[in-house]
Design a protein around this motif. Structure first.
Motif, PDB file in Angstrom:
ATOM      1  N   ARG A  40      51.860  29.761  41.575  1.00 40.06           N
ATOM      2  CA  ARG A  40      51.368  30.829  42.558  1.00 40.06           C
ATOM      3  C   ARG A  40      51.738  32.429  42.094  1.00 40.06           C
ATOM      4  N   ARG A  42      51.217  33.224  38.927  1.00 43.59           N
ATOM      5  CA  ARG A  42      50.516  33.358  38.433  1.00 43.59           C
ATOM      6  C   ARG A  42      49.123  34.386  38.940  1.00 43.59           C
ATOM      7  N   MET A  43      49.078  33.031  40.280  1.00 44.96           N
ATOM      8  CA  MET A  43      47.687  33.765  41.002  1.00 44.96           C
ATOM      9  C   MET A  43      47.919  34.910  42.612  1.00 44.96           C
ATOM     10  N   PHE A  44      49.436  35.226  42.273  1.00 48.28           N
ATOM     11  CA  PHE A  44      49.841  36.802  42.745  1.00 48.28           C
ATOM     12  C   PHE A  44      49.229  37.576  41.309  1.00 48.28           C
ATOM     13  N   ARG A  45      49.497  37.511  40.343  1.00 44.45           N
ATOM     14  CA  ARG A  45      50.028  38.347  39.152  1.00 44.45           C
ATOM     15  C   ARG A  45      47.761  38.728  39.066  1.00 44.45           C
ATOM     16  N   THR A  46      47.325  37.278  39.236  1.00 44.16           N
ATOM     17  CA  THR A  46      45.951  37.738  39.270  1.00 44.16           C
ATOM     18  C   THR A  46      45.306  38.239  39.817  1.00 44.16           C
ATOM     19  N   GLU A  47      45.592  38.444  41.535  1.00 45.09           N
ATOM     20  CA  GLU A  47      45.210  38.689  42.254  1.00 45.09           C
ATOM     21  C   GLU A  47      45.529  40.871  42.034  1.00 45.09           C
ATOM     22  N   ALA A  48      46.626  41.094  41.898  1.00 45.16           N
ATOM     23  CA  ALA A  48      47.365  41.933  41.626  1.00 45.16           C
ATOM     24  C   ALA A  48      46.313  43.295  40.147  1.00 45.16           C
ATOM     25  N   ASP A  49      46.394  42.354  39.824  1.00 44.21           N
ATOM     26  CA  ASP A  49      44.835  42.411  38.912  1.00 44.21           C
ATOM     27  C   ASP A  49      43.718  43.065  38.493  1.00 44.21           C
ATOM     28  N   LEU A  50      43.012  41.611  38.943  1.00 40.09           N
ATOM     29  CA  LEU A  50      41.643  42.760  39.927  1.00 40.09           C
ATOM     30  C   LEU A  50      41.595  43.690  40.994  1.00 40.09           C
ATOM     31  N   ARG A  51      42.908  44.338  42.155  1.00 43.76           N
ATOM     32  CA  ARG A  51      42.563  44.890  42.834  1.00 43.76           C
ATOM     33  C   ARG A  51      43.167  45.922  41.752  1.00 43.76           C
ATOM     34  N   LYS A  54      39.380  47.009  39.931  1.00 43.66           N
ATOM     35  CA  LYS A  54      39.017  47.266  41.723  1.00 43.66           C
ATOM     36  C   LYS A  54      39.117  48.537  41.257  1.00 43.66           C
TER      37      LYS A  54
END
Length: 94
Positions: A40, A42-51, A54
Motif C-alpha cells: 500500500r 509503495r502504491m501511494f509513492r508510485t501515485e505521487a511519482d506519477l503525479r 504529469k
C-alpha cells in the motif's frame, strides 16, 4: 465568571483535549498499520511519482508549446526543466 460558565469552559476544554489526542492516536495507528515497505505504501509513492511526472510534462508543454520527446529521456528533460530553479523532485526523476 459564574459556576455554570466555568463548568462549560472545563467541558469544552476537556472535549478539545480528548479530540486532539484521539486524532493523534488515529494518525499513529495509521502510520503503524502502513509500514514503509508495504504494498500500500509503495502504491501511494508510485501515485505521487506519477503525479509529479504529469505536472512536469504539462508545465513543460505550457511553457514551450510542445511536449517533451517520448520515453525516459523526455521525462528526464521535463523534470530538469521544472527543476531549473529548485529541485522539483528530490533524488531526480522517479
Amino acid at each position: 465568571m459564574t459556576s455554570r460558565t466555568k463548568k462549560v469552559l472545563f467541558f469544552t476544554a476537556f472535549g478539545s483535549i480528548i479530540l486532539f489526542f484521539s486524532g493523534v492516536m488515529s494518525l499513529w495507528i495509521i502510520s503503524v498499520a502502513t509500514p514503509e515497505d508495504s504494498p500500500r505504501a509503495r502504491m501511494f509513492r508510485t501515485e505521487a511519482d506519477l503525479r509529479a511526472l504529469k505536472t512536469a510534462v504539462e508545465t513543460y508543454e505550457m511553457d514551450n508549446g510542445i511536449y517533451p520527446p517520448p520515453g525516459p529521456e523526455g521525462l528526464a528533460k521535463a523534470m530538469a526543466y521544472l527543476s531549473r530553479n529548485v529541485e522539483y523532485h528530490a533524488g531526480g526523476a522517479p
